[in-house]
Enzyme design. Sequence first.
Site, short mmCIF file in Angstrom:
data_model
loop_
_atom_site.label_atom_id
_atom_site.label_comp_id
_atom_site.label_asym_id
_atom_site.label_seq_id
_atom_site.Cartn_x
_atom_site.Cartn_y
_atom_site.Cartn_z
CG MET B 1 34.58 41.24 30.94
SD MET B 1 34.72 39.64 30.09
CE MET B 1 35.19 40.24 28.47
CB CYS B 2 33.67 36.42 35.34
SG CYS B 2 32.06 36.19 34.57
CD GLU B 3 38.06 40.61 38.32
OE1 GLU B 3 39.20 40.11 38.35
OE2 GLU B 3 37.83 41.78 37.97
CB ILE B 78 33.81 36.91 41.30
CG1 ILE B 78 34.58 36.53 42.57
CG2 ILE B 78 32.64 37.81 41.68
CD1 ILE B 78 35.17 37.74 43.27
CG ASN B 108 37.41 36.85 32.12
OD1 ASN B 108 37.88 37.11 31.02
ND2 ASN B 108 36.99 37.79 32.94
#
Lengths: 265, 265
Positions: B1-3, B78, B108
């Site tokens: 997962m991303c932020e 990110i 995300n």
Amino acid sequence: MCELLGMSANVPTDICFSFTGFLHRGGGTGPHRDGWGIAFYEEGGYRDFRDPHPSVGSPIARLITDYPIKSNIVISHIRQANVGQVRLANTHPFVREMWGRPWCYAHNGQLDGWRGMPLSYYRPIGDTDSEHAFCWLLGELRSRFPERPTSDAERQGLWRLLHQLCERLRGLGVFNLLLADGDYLYTFCSTKLAHITRRAPFGRASLSDAELTVNFAEHTTTRDIVSVIATEPLTDNEAWERMAPGELLVWRDGVIQARIGQRAA
Amino acid sequence: MCELLGMSANVPTDICFSFTGFLHRGGGTGPHRDGWGIAFYEEGGYRDFRDPHPSVGSPIARLITDYPIKSNIVISHIRQANVGQVRLANTHPFVREMWGRPWCYAHNGQLDGWRGMPLSYYRPIGDTDSEHAFCWLLGELRSRFPERPTSDAERQGLWRLLHQLCERLRGLGVFNLLLADGDYLYTFCSTKLAHITRRAPFGRASLSDAELTVNFAEHTTTRDIVSVIATEPLTDNEAWERMAPGELLVWRDGVIQARIGQRAA
């Protein structure tokens, strides 16, 4: 007037040396204090750094000179505003996606009657003649080539169309152009563009605009081919070739793939 | 997962404080080592900085934390790669021009069956589910709204359509979204997004991810309104509001202009 800098290379190459000389023209040795930008193609990706402030003294420009980004194609621009305010939206290079490719564009010169050029797929974000011309040009290419050319014949048709469009823009004033799609770099000369191709045996080069000499032999392999294109030669000890007005060069991997226009005629 | 990290403010504001905490998640306190990016809207212009390397240790990320860029809207991301290689072309945020506006997007989550979503005006440059979904979403908006909405009724129609499209994407998996056009910031929650609005009287805030406290009263005027939106709250001494799954918020000048979806129903 603005300044243009382009690079086409057959290996990912950093442009720190040329950019160091080039950015000195942005408020240092040159009068171009109205912003600057540089775009890099890296492994099919694209990124640009743009700043509406003079390149001399810009922390972002300093980063670019200190942090070697290795790229096959680079386009850079230093701006002296004539049409459009000094602001980020008017800062070259401009980019638009066509056929899943990031097309990057920078222009030196000034155009008359540009507001009349009809737009289709692409619209300017800022208010310069340069970006309007870019949106027109890319829209015309896309109208005639809805899909990316895959054969040599189609590609040559695309290049001939690009040359015709550049000639129409040259008819409106001064139109020196750097354009790229990630594979090819296109350079069109209206009044001034010069280029040099460096390959083995590599020698030394010294900048015209800053006290810096580089020995390319220390940074290259014998198979590297690196071409640099600029509105004015950047070094004072090498033989740059000047393009002819009305000439379009198509570059790939540091090598000229096609010459269209005056000199070829 | 991303932020994800977003900001909407009524005055040009630098995001150095929030970004400092956020980028620590990029290989520092978090597992997101596969690139990062940040986009700024400034006076109608747009620029982004993207790097396919971890944000911790990135000289470009350090520049962003040290060089305050003042902006009304910021979007940052990110990445922890799941679909698509770690490379520049797959690094968020993505941007496309529509109606002469730069539309910026970061996602995300992960989507199933995304390759089937039909594309029209826009094509992906990289090979992620995220960028494909962006091209689809923007193409759908443009098909229904060939010109930029000018009336309130049209704008609300656009926002309802955007909500419907987000709900369709949520049906394919996880779809937390930040999207902006320079005036508005759109945030859609699929599983996690939280926000906080800071206004006078300003207090102190301390980061969850890094040892840093800021007293906003020293950096603001009494009329400033600054909202920050992130996948996880960034500070540990403030009350963040969590969005509901299926909820779309439309932000302008730091204030919520519209809520569409679950909570409003």
